[in-house]
Scaffold this motif. Structure first.
Motif, short mmCIF file in Angstrom:
data_model
loop_
_atom_site.label_atom_id
_atom_site.label_comp_id
_atom_site.label_asym_id
_atom_site.label_seq_id
_atom_site.Cartn_x
_atom_site.Cartn_y
_atom_site.Cartn_z
N PHE A 34 0.85 -1.20 0.00
CA PHE A 34 0.00 0.00 0.00
C PHE A 34 0.88 1.25 0.00
O PHE A 34 1.78 1.38 0.83
CB PHE A 34 -0.92 -0.02 1.22
N ASN A 35 0.64 2.16 -0.95
CA ASN A 35 1.47 3.35 -1.09
C ASN A 35 1.55 4.20 0.17
O ASN A 35 2.59 4.77 0.47
CB ASN A 35 0.98 4.23 -2.25
N GLY A 36 0.46 4.30 0.90
CA GLY A 36 0.44 5.14 2.10
C GLY A 36 0.98 4.44 3.33
O GLY A 36 1.01 5.03 4.41
N GLY A 37 1.41 3.19 3.20
CA GLY A 37 1.86 2.43 4.35
C GLY A 37 0.68 1.95 5.18
O GLY A 37 -0.48 2.24 4.87
N LEU A 38 0.95 1.18 6.22
CA LEU A 38 -0.10 0.67 7.10
C LEU A 38 0.25 0.98 8.55
O LEU A 38 1.40 0.81 8.96
CB LEU A 38 -0.25 -0.85 6.94
N PRO A 39 -0.75 1.42 9.33
CA PRO A 39 -0.46 1.70 10.74
C PRO A 39 -0.29 0.41 11.54
O PRO A 39 -1.05 -0.54 11.37
CB PRO A 39 -1.69 2.48 11.21
N LEU A 40 0.71 0.40 12.39
CA LEU A 40 0.93 -0.69 13.34
C LEU A 40 0.31 -0.22 14.65
O LEU A 40 0.71 0.81 15.20
CB LEU A 40 2.42 -0.96 13.51
N ARG A 41 -0.69 -0.95 15.14
CA ARG A 41 -1.44 -0.53 16.33
C ARG A 41 -1.10 -1.39 17.53
O ARG A 41 -0.68 -2.53 17.39
CB ARG A 41 -2.93 -0.55 16.05
N GLY A 57 7.00 -1.56 1.13
CA GLY A 57 8.25 -2.29 0.98
C GLY A 57 8.74 -2.95 2.25
O GLY A 57 9.59 -3.83 2.19
N ARG A 58 8.22 -2.53 3.41
CA ARG A 58 8.64 -3.14 4.68
C ARG A 58 8.09 -4.56 4.78
O ARG A 58 7.02 -4.88 4.26
CB ARG A 58 8.11 -2.35 5.89
N HIS A 59 8.81 -5.41 5.45
CA HIS A 59 8.41 -6.79 5.67
C HIS A 59 8.04 -6.98 7.14
O HIS A 59 8.55 -6.27 8.00
CB HIS A 59 9.55 -7.75 5.30
N PRO A 80 13.44 -4.24 12.68
CA PRO A 80 13.81 -2.83 12.52
C PRO A 80 14.03 -2.50 11.05
O PRO A 80 14.33 -3.40 10.26
CB PRO A 80 15.10 -2.69 13.33
N PRO A 81 13.87 -1.22 10.68
CA PRO A 81 14.10 -0.86 9.28
C PRO A 81 15.54 -1.16 8.89
O PRO A 81 16.44 -1.11 9.73
CB PRO A 81 13.82 0.64 9.22
N PRO A 82 15.77 -1.50 7.63
CA PRO A 82 17.14 -1.82 7.20
C PRO A 82 18.05 -0.61 7.34
O PRO A 82 17.60 0.53 7.20
CB PRO A 82 16.99 -2.24 5.74
N ILE A 83 19.31 -0.87 7.61
CA ILE A 83 20.30 0.20 7.71
C ILE A 83 20.63 0.66 6.31
O ILE A 83 20.97 -0.15 5.44
CB ILE A 83 21.57 -0.29 8.43
N ASN A 111 -9.58 -6.35 3.89
CA ASN A 111 -10.98 -6.03 4.13
C ASN A 111 -11.74 -7.34 3.98
O ASN A 111 -11.68 -7.98 2.93
CB ASN A 111 -11.47 -4.99 3.13
N ALA A 112 -12.43 -7.77 5.04
CA ALA A 112 -13.10 -9.08 5.04
C ALA A 112 -14.29 -9.12 4.09
O ALA A 112 -14.70 -10.20 3.67
CB ALA A 112 -13.55 -9.43 6.45
N VAL A 113 -14.85 -7.97 3.73
CA VAL A 113 -16.01 -7.94 2.85
C VAL A 113 -15.59 -7.90 1.39
O VAL A 113 -16.01 -8.71 0.58
CB VAL A 113 -16.93 -6.75 3.20
N SER A 114 -14.71 -6.95 1.04
CA SER A 114 -14.31 -6.79 -0.37
C SER A 114 -13.12 -7.67 -0.75
O SER A 114 -12.89 -7.93 -1.93
CB SER A 114 -13.96 -5.33 -0.64
N GLY A 115 -12.33 -8.09 0.24
CA GLY A 115 -11.14 -8.89 -0.05
C GLY A 115 -9.92 -8.07 -0.43
O GLY A 115 -8.85 -8.62 -0.66
N SER A 116 -10.06 -6.73 -0.50
CA SER A 116 -8.91 -5.90 -0.87
C SER A 116 -7.85 -5.95 0.24
O SER A 116 -8.16 -6.11 1.40
CB SER A 116 -9.35 -4.47 -1.13
N THR A 117 -6.60 -5.85 -0.19
CA THR A 117 -5.49 -5.94 0.76
C THR A 117 -4.37 -5.01 0.35
O THR A 117 -4.25 -4.64 -0.81
CB THR A 117 -4.98 -7.40 0.85
N GLY A 118 -3.55 -4.64 1.31
CA GLY A 118 -2.40 -3.77 1.04
C GLY A 118 -1.09 -4.51 1.26
O GLY A 118 -0.04 -3.89 1.40
N VAL A 119 -1.16 -5.84 1.32
CA VAL A 119 0.04 -6.65 1.57
C VAL A 119 0.07 -7.84 0.62
O VAL A 119 -0.94 -8.19 0.02
CB VAL A 119 0.08 -7.16 3.03
N SER A 120 1.24 -8.43 0.49
CA SER A 120 1.35 -9.67 -0.28
C SER A 120 2.31 -10.61 0.46
O SER A 120 3.28 -10.16 1.06
CB SER A 120 1.86 -9.40 -1.69
#
Length: 136
Positions: A34-41, A57-59, A80-83, A111-120
């Motif tokens: 996802f271009n905007g990134g994802l929040p870690l809560r 791009g983060r794993h 941690p992010p790569p150096i 999204n459980a309804v539409s199936g859209s995702t921001g990860v692979s």
């Protein structure tokens, strides 16, 4: 046991609720697309405290999944992010990244309804582990 009728047949009630239902989600390593990134809560609640925003791009590793409202939520472990090997020769910045350690928290996998995702998912054998310190 209570039964309900379906097409003239008697079917036992299931103990599951009405859903939403999703396909099973494989545990393992994923990449954020996802271009905007994802929040870690902090917790699996969508309005819980944001610990970090994981950039494209983060794993991360999915340790557990659950369906909360209309989202597939994942408890994950984030390295941690790569150096940066680029222009940065600042030893202090490299040490800060190295000592940042792993984070854990929750993200929305899909999204459980539409199936859209921001990860692979990252296929097995495609992830590279780099060790900064000598092991032996």
């Amino acid at each position: 046991m209570t039964h309900k009728k379906s097409n003239g047949r008697s079917i036992p009630y299931a103990d599951e609720d009405e859903g939403p239902w999703t396909e099973p989600v494989t545990l393992g390593v994923y990449r954020i697309n996802f271009n905007g990134g994802l929040p870690l809560r902090k917790t699996s609640d969508r309005d819980s405290q944001v610990l970090d925003v994981l950039e494209r791009g983060r794993h991360f590793e999915v340790l557990e999944t659950s369906v909360k409202e209309d989202r597939v939520r994942a408890r994950c472990l984030v390295p941690p992010p790569p150096i940066s090997q680029g222009n940065s020769s600042n030893g202090e910045e490299k040490e800060r990244h190295r000592s940042a350690g792993y984070q854990n928290g929750y993200i929305s996998l899909a999204n459980a309804v539409s199936g859209s995702t921001g990860v692979s998912p990252v296929p097995l054998g495609r992830s590279v582990i780099k060790c900064v310190t000598k092991l032996w």
